[in-house]
Design a protein around this motif. Structure first.
Motif, mmCIF file in Angstrom:
data_model
loop_
_atom_site.group_PDB
_atom_site.id
_atom_site.type_symbol
_atom_site.label_atom_id
_atom_site.label_comp_id
_atom_site.label_asym_id
_atom_site.label_seq_id
_atom_site.Cartn_x
_atom_site.Cartn_y
_atom_site.Cartn_z
ATOM 1 N N HIS A 14 0.786 -1.241 0.000
ATOM 2 C CA HIS A 14 0.000 0.000 0.000
ATOM 3 C C HIS A 14 0.814 1.285 0.000
ATOM 4 O O HIS A 14 0.572 2.165 -0.840
ATOM 5 C CB HIS A 14 -0.989 0.002 1.172
ATOM 6 C CG HIS A 14 -1.869 1.204 1.181
ATOM 7 N ND1 HIS A 14 -1.528 2.377 1.841
ATOM 8 C CD2 HIS A 14 -3.065 1.452 0.587
ATOM 9 C CE1 HIS A 14 -2.471 3.271 1.656
ATOM 10 N NE2 HIS A 14 -3.418 2.740 0.910
ATOM 11 N N ASP A 27 -1.263 11.918 0.076
ATOM 12 C CA ASP A 27 -1.704 12.209 1.440
ATOM 13 C C ASP A 27 -1.197 13.555 1.930
ATOM 14 O O ASP A 27 -1.981 14.403 2.385
ATOM 15 C CB ASP A 27 -1.259 11.091 2.386
ATOM 16 C CG ASP A 27 0.187 10.686 2.140
ATOM 17 O OD1 ASP A 27 1.073 11.205 2.836
ATOM 18 O OD2 ASP A 27 0.425 9.865 1.244
ATOM 19 N N HIS A 68 -15.936 13.123 5.841
ATOM 20 C CA HIS A 68 -15.910 11.730 5.395
ATOM 21 C C HIS A 68 -16.995 10.875 6.051
ATOM 22 O O HIS A 68 -17.269 9.766 5.591
ATOM 23 C CB HIS A 68 -14.534 11.104 5.677
ATOM 24 C CG HIS A 68 -13.461 11.587 4.751
ATOM 25 N ND1 HIS A 68 -12.902 12.835 4.863
ATOM 26 C CD2 HIS A 68 -12.856 10.987 3.689
ATOM 27 C CE1 HIS A 68 -11.983 12.987 3.922
ATOM 28 N NE2 HIS A 68 -11.937 11.885 3.206
ATOM 29 N N SER A 74 -16.277 3.379 -0.147
ATOM 30 C CA SER A 74 -15.028 3.546 -0.870
ATOM 31 C C SER A 74 -14.322 4.847 -0.519
ATOM 32 O O SER A 74 -13.130 5.003 -0.754
ATOM 33 C CB SER A 74 -15.285 3.493 -2.385
ATOM 34 O OG SER A 74 -16.248 4.468 -2.752
ATOM 35 N N VAL A 75 -15.071 5.828 0.046
ATOM 36 C CA VAL A 75 -14.470 7.110 0.447
ATOM 37 C C VAL A 75 -15.075 7.505 1.784
ATOM 38 O O VAL A 75 -15.849 8.445 1.871
ATOM 39 C CB VAL A 75 -14.739 8.222 -0.598
ATOM 40 C CG1 VAL A 75 -13.910 9.465 -0.259
ATOM 41 C CG2 VAL A 75 -14.411 7.764 -2.005
ATOM 42 N N THR A 79 -11.153 5.432 4.902
ATOM 43 C CA THR A 79 -10.247 5.961 3.887
ATOM 44 C C THR A 79 -9.455 7.141 4.432
ATOM 45 O O THR A 79 -8.254 7.280 4.174
ATOM 46 C CB THR A 79 -11.040 6.397 2.641
ATOM 47 O OG1 THR A 79 -11.783 5.282 2.135
ATOM 48 C CG2 THR A 79 -10.115 6.912 1.555
ATOM 49 N N ASN A 142 -14.514 -4.914 2.017
ATOM 50 C CA ASN A 142 -14.899 -3.576 1.570
ATOM 51 C C ASN A 142 -16.378 -3.652 1.198
ATOM 52 O O ASN A 142 -16.779 -4.520 0.415
ATOM 53 C CB ASN A 142 -14.056 -3.142 0.365
ATOM 54 C CG ASN A 142 -14.389 -1.727 -0.102
ATOM 55 O OD1 ASN A 142 -15.520 -1.416 -0.447
ATOM 56 N ND2 ASN A 142 -13.378 -0.882 -0.128
ATOM 57 N N THR A 192 -4.655 -3.484 5.302
ATOM 58 C CA THR A 192 -4.947 -3.064 3.934
ATOM 59 C C THR A 192 -5.114 -4.274 3.020
ATOM 60 O O THR A 192 -4.398 -5.270 3.140
ATOM 61 C CB THR A 192 -3.850 -2.141 3.373
ATOM 62 O OG1 THR A 192 -2.625 -2.870 3.226
ATOM 63 C CG2 THR A 192 -3.619 -0.963 4.299
ATOM 64 N N ASP A 203 -8.365 0.803 -6.056
ATOM 65 C CA ASP A 203 -9.524 0.047 -5.584
ATOM 66 C C ASP A 203 -9.056 -0.987 -4.564
ATOM 67 O O ASP A 203 -8.925 -2.164 -4.849
ATOM 68 C CB ASP A 203 -10.216 -0.634 -6.763
ATOM 69 C CG ASP A 203 -11.498 -1.342 -6.350
ATOM 70 O OD1 ASP A 203 -11.911 -1.206 -5.182
ATOM 71 O OD2 ASP A 203 -12.089 -2.043 -7.202
ATOM 72 N N SER A 206 -9.530 -1.314 3.525
ATOM 73 C CA SER A 206 -8.819 -1.153 4.791
ATOM 74 C C SER A 206 -9.753 -1.457 5.950
ATOM 75 O O SER A 206 -10.981 -1.335 5.831
ATOM 76 C CB SER A 206 -8.255 0.274 4.925
ATOM 77 O OG SER A 206 -9.300 1.221 5.057
#
Length: 382
Positions: A14, A27, A68, A74-75, A79, A142, A192, A203, A206
């Motif tokens: 990752h 990041d 968030h 997914s977000v 994340t 996920n 991860t 894609d 976590s």
């Protein structure tokens, strides 16, 4: 973008994959663009600042985290925590510990017996990424993209003093048997999942888990089970962005945490095998001699990383007792199999007040026969 579909990038761990796929440090750029990086930077390597406290204490970061909440899986908050953890690893110099396939095979055949103290669940770095070999049967869930193969775990360790703000949640204190008057070692895990077999390099998946350790002599297995139970209870709602895990998720997380525990136990051995590979540094020195760093060379550099290999390169040979019967060899032959291993605590010193960890290593009986079969099969397929 072509690099998002590159199989070589998809297979990277990752921390490396994100930089290689995007071509930049996503990041830290996010925090810099929002004007948060300068205030955030001192805390990134502070071993007394947990992620939960950091999110709540830094106003701008708290607002970003709240954005968030309620977003698709997914977000979502997971994340965001993953992005923040990646930034913290970068600030620590990106220590990556890669488990060798041989060590993974040995640990898979090693029992995590009861009675091992929690003090051995400890990483030698304040924050590190432990990369697991693949293929692996372990899966990270996920909600949108399903199950992902485990690729590694971020492991962060923080020291929290008595009466810290983290202990102001009574429900969590009761469920985890925490005493606000005592210091706490907080271990943050972010597991991860690989994007291999999914849409693209971004894609992934976590899963977060935080362990609160106040009694270093407590049985490690008991501590892990108490925390896994807690993360299924309503008290988890006391922490913003968290929700109770469903039993199916816990059943997936449990073997991953146990696999990590064995790696950390191995790291606590005095004779743990470790080999440093500074592949990125070597490539960077080579490119410097060429002068200008071209786009192609930069992309290759981003997909290369320094790491420390953990464990042996091969499984040990069979030990004494793994022999063939002399009579009727074809009928009574001992088939290839593992002799299971285990970790044990050895007490020593005055009044046995000290202890060390010892690994009774498993071994593969008739290893040569196993690999001969594999070689024969591979030759037949060619």
């Amino acid at each position: 973008m072509e690099r998002l579909q590159d199989p070589k990038i998809l297979a990277l761990p990752h921390p490396v994959r994100m930089d290689a796929a995007l071509g930049h440090a996503f990041d830290t750029e996010v925090f810099a663009n929002l004007g948060l990086l300068e205030d955030l930077r001192p805390s990134l390597t502070d071993e007394s600042v947990t992620t939960e406290w950091l999110i709540n204490a830094l106003p701008g970061l708290n607002a970003l985290a709240l954005v968030h909440l309620g977003m698709p899986a997914s977000v979502n908050m997971g994340t965001f925590i993953l992005m923040l953890t990646r930034a913290r690893l970068r600030a620590h110099g990106d220590p990556i510990l890669a488990v060798t396939p041989a060590l993974q095979a040995l640990l898979a055949e090693t029992d995590l017996v009861s009675g091992l103290p929690a003090r051995f669940f400890r990483c030698p770095h304040p924050l590190a990424y432990i990369a697991f070999p693949r293929p692996s049967d372990l899966r990270v869930p996920n909600q949108v993209s399903g199950l992902h193969e485990l690729e590694g775990v971020y492991v962060g360790t923080y020291s929290v003093p008595p009466h810290h703000a983290l202990h102001h949640k009574d429900g969590r204190n009761r469920a985890l048997q925490l005493d606000p008057d005592k210091p706490t070692r907080v271990v943050e895990l972010v597991l991860t999942g690989s994007p291999v077999g999914k849409k693209n390099a971004l894609d992934d998946a976590s899963q977060d888990l935080v362990l609160f350790i106040q009694d270093e002599d407590e049985c490690l297995s008991t501590l892990l089970e108490r925390h896994l139970t807690y993360f299924q209870r309503p008290e988890i709602y006391e922490v913003p962005g968290m929700r109770p895990a469903n039993p199916e998720e816990v059943q997936l997380v449990r073997p991953m945490v146990l696999a990590l525990a064995k790696v950390l136990l191995y790291l606590n051995l005095a004779d743990a095998e470790q080999a440093r590979i500074d592949e990125r540094d070597a490539l960077e020195r080579k490119y410097r001699r060429y002068g200008k760093l071209t786009a192609a060379r930069r992309a290759k550099l981003e997909a290369t990383y320094n790491r420390t290999l953990l464990g042996p390169n091969s499984v040990p040979d069979a030990g004494a007792g793994a022999t063939l019967h002399a009579r009727d060899e074809a009928k009574n032959r001992i088939r290839p199999h593992w002799k299971r291993g285990h970790f044990k605590r050895i007490r020593f010193g005055e009044r046995l007040s000290q202890s060390r960890l010892q690994w009774i290593q498993p071994y593969l009986v008739h290893k040569a026969e196993v690999f001969a079969t594999v070689k024969t099969r591979a030759s037949a397929e060619r």
